[in-house]
Design a protein around this motif. Sequence first.
Motif: not given
Length: 537
Positions: A79-102
Amino acid sequence: MFGRDWYQPLLFVFALWLPAPLAAAPSSEAVEDTMKQASRFMREEVSYRGGYLWSYLPDFSRMWGELEAKRTMIWIQPPGTATVGHLYLDAFNATDDDFYYSAAEEVAGALIWAQHPSGGWNYLADYAGEESLKEWYDTVGKNAWRLEEFHHYYGNATFDDAGTMEAAKFLLRLYMVKRDPKYRPALDRAIDFVLDSQYPIGGWPQRYPLRDDYVKEGRPDYTPFITFNDDVAQENIEFLLLCYQALGRSDVREPVIRAMNTFLVTQVGPPQPGWGMQYTLELKPAGARGYEPNSLSSSTTAANVSQLINFYRLTGETKFLAPIPAALDWLDEIRLPESEQAGNRTHPTFVELGTDRTLYVHRRGSNAVNGEYYVDYDPDNTLAHYRSTRHVDVEGLRHQYEQVLQLSKAEATAGSPLLEPQSAELPPYFTLGNVSVSDLNTRSQPSPETGDLERDAERLLEALNDEGYWPTPLRYTSNAYRGPAPETVAEGNFGARNVGDAWDTSPYRAEEPAMGISTGAFIKNMGVLIRYLESRE
């Protein structure tokens, strides 16, 4: 008869009987605040130029991927770099917060920097440069007795442990969010890597571009072999199908069909109709690491049977069902006697070619220099880090097979992207399910889910510390590199232990776990909070 306050004691007793007032469910705002606090800590304190390792001591004096790493390193393997990236995209989809897209864009920057010119990824990368990475391989990597994949620096990319596929899927997802053209070149290179590395017959090597220069103890270099182990073929097929649907890449359809046909031609004939973990280019089963002898594999056979059912549902071609009955019968035949089953492990990991006898793997010595693996028929004192027996759910596979037989072809293939070509959106979430990881610390943690999502979310809000992370017991640690390992064997029996002597840099279970920062725990806990937000909509 009674005083005016006679009822007061009774009211107190009745109050003890009444249930406590229900606490208010965590608000969406509180959950989102906690998610952002945890993510900000990971971005600002833990990340190195957008990349991540697996675990860290709080003062960052030591840190690990699969092995101890340098601060300048990032790990690609889940669960390294790419998995964290997937998590941020999941959070972006759940919140629509550009913080996670960034945040996801920061991860993309690290992955694009680490991408091999061929388009794939190694297990790890080092921002300090290739010489620093080679020095790590020559010290920490080479001395990890049981992790032979780190004994030699190839300078190419790998499909092993889904690192390349995790990164490629992440770039695909990121590109699809806004169709930002700056991510398309790296994504196209990743797709080309999968296509370029595929053998004409349809399978894939473990590493590419091909190298065969690492011969160990007389064994040929296994990395060019056609590989099923660790779901290499399955992961590649899934990625190409995502590209076929999301990008309209019609050129990947034929490689997918070729890959599926590889499962048919590699099945060994009667009386051993199973599969090996990897194959030579002559389609003969082959060994790999020192503890992976040339043999047939019960777990690979079970996984391939499951895939054949999927392939039938994708194509409607009964040729994918035809090999299944013989394979299931063979799995029943090699099932261990009840007296030899332990911990619900029902089948041998390795089955000898030609005899169906169980092969047991052992080791002697005390480190990577003086140690060696060997195989025999003795079930005593076998490896702790690679079990000689596995659980195989043959009954469950039979049920799947019988179920699909009850369906008409139209029912079985409904929605198949190969038969009903159509563009499709990618799933909104990639990390909310059972994320497969190699990290022993993540795998040793209890699940953050108890079945009560509201209570789980409340507990996670309370558990985040003031610094912004969830303190996690790091149950696995390692010996620090201390110089070249001695040829003299240390006293003790290291055969059934995860680690050898003090020079062995392999991870092992700590007697007193340190509390630290776990990337895997961050991903899992964030997933619980995202599910909680979804449940409130």
